[in-house]
Write an enzyme that holds these catalytic residues in place. Sequence first.
Site, mmCIF file in Angstrom:
data_model
loop_
_atom_site.group_PDB
_atom_site.id
_atom_site.type_symbol
_atom_site.label_atom_id
_atom_site.label_comp_id
_atom_site.label_asym_id
_atom_site.label_seq_id
_atom_site.Cartn_x
_atom_site.Cartn_y
_atom_site.Cartn_z
ATOM 1 N N LYS A 124 0.952 -1.384 0.085
ATOM 2 C CA LYS A 124 -0.067 0.128 0.036
ATOM 3 C C LYS A 124 0.933 1.251 0.014
ATOM 4 O O LYS A 124 0.435 2.192 -0.584
ATOM 5 C CB LYS A 124 -0.809 0.136 1.114
ATOM 6 C CG LYS A 124 -1.875 -1.065 0.935
ATOM 7 C CD LYS A 124 -2.992 -0.999 1.987
ATOM 8 C CE LYS A 124 -4.254 -2.009 1.827
ATOM 9 N NZ LYS A 124 -5.264 -2.015 2.743
ATOM 10 N N LYS A 143 -6.996 -11.219 -5.988
ATOM 11 C CA LYS A 143 -7.962 -11.317 -5.354
ATOM 12 C C LYS A 143 -9.193 -10.291 -5.647
ATOM 13 O O LYS A 143 -8.913 -8.910 -5.888
ATOM 14 C CB LYS A 143 -7.464 -10.989 -3.857
ATOM 15 C CG LYS A 143 -8.413 -11.240 -2.662
ATOM 16 C CD LYS A 143 -8.015 -10.970 -1.332
ATOM 17 C CE LYS A 143 -9.012 -11.040 -0.331
ATOM 18 N NZ LYS A 143 -8.423 -10.291 0.826
ATOM 19 N N LYS A 191 -12.616 -4.540 -3.297
ATOM 20 C CA LYS A 191 -13.516 -3.503 -3.419
ATOM 21 C C LYS A 191 -12.843 -2.130 -4.072
ATOM 22 O O LYS A 191 -13.312 -1.376 -4.699
ATOM 23 C CB LYS A 191 -13.861 -3.046 -2.181
ATOM 24 C CG LYS A 191 -14.728 -4.012 -1.209
ATOM 25 C CD LYS A 191 -14.852 -3.363 0.001
ATOM 26 C CE LYS A 191 -13.909 -3.419 1.192
ATOM 27 N NZ LYS A 191 -14.188 -3.335 2.571
#
Length: 355
Positions: free
Chosen positions: A115, A217, A220
């Site tokens: 991230k 994966k 969202k």
Amino acid sequence: MSEFKQLVFSGVQPTGNLHLGNYLGALQKFVALQDVHECIYCVVDLHSLTATLVHEDLATQTRGIAAAYLASGLDPKKSIIFNQSRVPQHAELAWIFNCVARIGWMNRMTQFKDKAGKDRENASLGLLAYPSLMAADILLYRATHVPVGDDQKQHLELTRDIAQKFNNDFSAKIAELGIGVDMQVGDEKVSGFFPMAEPLIDGPATRVMSLRDGTKKMSKSDPSDLSRINLSDDADTIAKKIRKAKTDPLPLPDNADELKDRPEAQNLVGIYAALSGQTSADILKEFGGRQFSDFKPVLADLAVTKLGPINGEMRRISADPAYVDSVLRDGGERAGAKAEETMKMVHEIVGLLNN
């Protein structure tokens, strides 16, 4: 000495729409666990600030996750359901754990590396300390089990490291106060205040992949809405997304081992298996040798049958925000009572004066 009472804790961030991966990997398991364990399920709104500090409407997103919990079958009478910021002891214990944890531990977290990217110096301190807050979420209730996906397993291992270091650093005080609890750590039986929480990772589809790329994966945050099936999607949208899901040109194999080098096929078969409660081998006994043009409509019908009622219940519950707030408020009071008990003992252990 006594042993830790079994308790399950987990949480979901209020960022974006929950999707099929969240349902199969988390919510479906949450519902099953509440019938056999004491369970605490949290909407981790403080964690969401590490992803996006300024939210368009964090309160609505928080209610949306709570509505998804309830629509999926979580019972606020069986489980404690609340949002993290209602219980300030989460942040208080996280600060103590910030002083227990080592910077090197945080720097090694794979999720932080992913991230933060190349510009780590520009990442927020909150993003770096995210696992410390996660440890506080779990250990504030002295939870013994945490249903997690593979991507969170490293964070749970760090939670165990923090618990073990706290127990070791304050072992003399814990013994003096007589509040240590016996536990097994590897081959050794030791005593400590915080448990070594165990992961609960099981089921045929704990990791659901993107419908557009079977090597990634389902997320969202993926810019393509076609990559995921949202719990808020209606029947037509679910069918459309499955129809458009990426596949290879070969027919489905007869043997599950032959799926290993076919990520999109493996993902769709895994989704079918999880929704139907069967194994991949069971699915291939029926569909082996057949084309995806035969398999996808059946999968779409199954997904609509399973997710349609959840979608309708989510809409009904979301239309009554006062009810959702009452559930979160009641859960916050019950969680807060447990948190206050833990922190009173932590204050004594650490030596913080608060009488």
